[in-house]
Write an enzyme that holds these catalytic residues in place. Structure first.
Site, PDB file in Angstrom:
ATOM      1  N   ARG A 165      38.817  47.957  47.779  1.00 41.48           N
ATOM      2  CA  ARG A 165      37.347  47.863  47.602  1.00 41.48           C
ATOM      3  C   ARG A 165      36.811  46.665  48.382  1.00 41.48           C
ATOM      4  O   ARG A 165      35.817  46.767  49.108  1.00 41.48           O
ATOM      5  CB  ARG A 165      37.033  47.738  46.105  1.00 41.48           C
ATOM      6  N   HIS A 189      42.945  43.456  36.055  1.00 47.93           N
ATOM      7  CA  HIS A 189      42.084  44.513  36.602  1.00 47.93           C
ATOM      8  C   HIS A 189      40.835  44.591  35.727  1.00 47.93           C
ATOM      9  O   HIS A 189      40.715  45.433  34.871  1.00 47.93           O
ATOM     10  CB  HIS A 189      42.840  45.839  36.571  1.00 47.93           C
TER      11      HIS A 189
END
Ligand code: APR
Length: 322
Positions: A165, A189
């Protein structure tokens, strides 16, 4: 041997990849694994979703026939069919809905991961296990605990996705090829993840020389919320990039590529972290997570990683109470 038997002997020596969860990510995983000819694929889901697992297996098999890829893909709700799997990738669970944090998922997905782990332990005791279900860092911890597998044979896919990303946003900002951009995202995460600016380079040049600080900070913030942005747009979690991240890890294991991929690995003192799974750069090869690579971090990055560690420890403590 019957047509339904998907044991290893039935697969003419190919690797066997078990995908637990035949939902959005599971389907993408099956397609990618087959198209890369990493091995034969077994999609497993709950009895209510057996039709979905079988249907996806057929659909992908037919696409592979069209495109000329050889892989035997089957769908099932019987865990006995994962027998002898070399790799198990676990997406079983419920994905995030808008407004839900990954941590909200803890109670629901913990129950699911415990039952899946017991099945993997029974039927695929030699497998390299990659967990994707969220909240990731707690789920992978639980998977290792219940299976009792060596810690380097169980890991979680998150850093690869978060790094991708970050990479995409940098490429987009500069208008350069994805091939030129390298990124590394550490930590849990979740919102506390640590996109490292010191290891973000474009054609070998530090990104800090190419993008003004303010803009970079906005990109880092967008990366941290990258999953939520997609949930907000689609009404469910991302599934294409998460599958690509896990397939990169599975490929590195099966082909002994020894790629360095950020993933949730069990730390034993690296980065000052001990006794939990958290996102760190790891070398993945035929032995599993063969090494956690320690790199120097700036004072800011160290502080952010310590904060992220605390968040992961909180999640693991919550999981242990449930
Ligand atoms: N065994 C096998 N499959 C199960 C089990 C179980 N015990 N429990 C649930 N499942 C299946 C569901 O029936 C569903 O088909 O897991 C699948 C999950 O698929 P989706 O709902 O489409 O979710 P997906 O987008 O694939 O995400 C899966 O990964 O990124 C994370 O947060 C996400 O935890 C979620 C997971």
């Amino acid at each position: 041997m019957s047509q339904q038997d998907t044991s290893r002997r039935d697969t003419q020596g190919r690797n066997k990849i078990a995908l637990v969860g035949a939902g959005n990510i599971g389907g993408e995983l099956a397609s990618l694994a087959a198209r890369r000819e990493l091995g034969d694929v077994v999609l497993v889901d709950i009895p209510d979703k057996e039709g979905v697992a079988k249907g996806k297996a057929l659909d992908i098999s037919q696409a592979c026939a069209l495109d000329g890829f050889d892989a035997r893909i089957t769908g099932t709700s019987d865990y006995a069919n994962i027998r002898g799997a070399d790799v198990c990738i676990v997406t079983a669970g419920v994905p995030r809905k808008p407004g839900m944090s990954r941590d909200d998922l803890l109670t629901i997905n913990l129950k699911i991961i415990r039952s899946v782990a017991a099945q993997i332990k029974e039927h695929a005791p030699e497998a390299f296990v990659i967990v994707i279900s969220n909240p990731l860092d707690a789920m992978v911890y639980e998977m290792q605990k219940v299976t009792g597998f060596p810690k380097h044979k169980v890991c979680g896919m998150a850093g690869a996705l978060d790094s991708a990303r970050f990479q995409h946003f940098i490429c987009d900002e500069l208008g350069v090829s994805t091939k030129e951009v390298q990124t590394l995202v550490l930590g849990g995460h979740g919102d506390t993840m640590v996109p490292t600016l010191s290891y973000c380079t474009v054609g070998g040049v530090p990104v800090t020389q190419l993008i003004p600080r303010e803009k970079l900070e906005a990109i880092v913030a967008r990366t941290r919320k990258g999953g939520g942005e997609i949930v907000g747009l689609m009404g469910t979690s991302a599934y294409v990039a998460p599958a690509a991240g896990a397939i990169a890890m599975a490929g590195s294991y099966l082909l002994d590529q020894k790629r360095m991929i950020a993933c949730a690995a069990f730390c034993t003192g690296q980065y000052g972290i001990d006794g939990i799974y958290i996102g760190v750069p790891a070398l993945i090869g035929s032995a599993g997570v063969e090494k956690i690579v320690e790199v120097e971090l700036s004072a800011d990055e160290k502080a952010l990683l310590a904060k992220s560690e605390e968040a992961v420890r909180g999640l693991v403590r919550d999981a242990e109470r449930l």
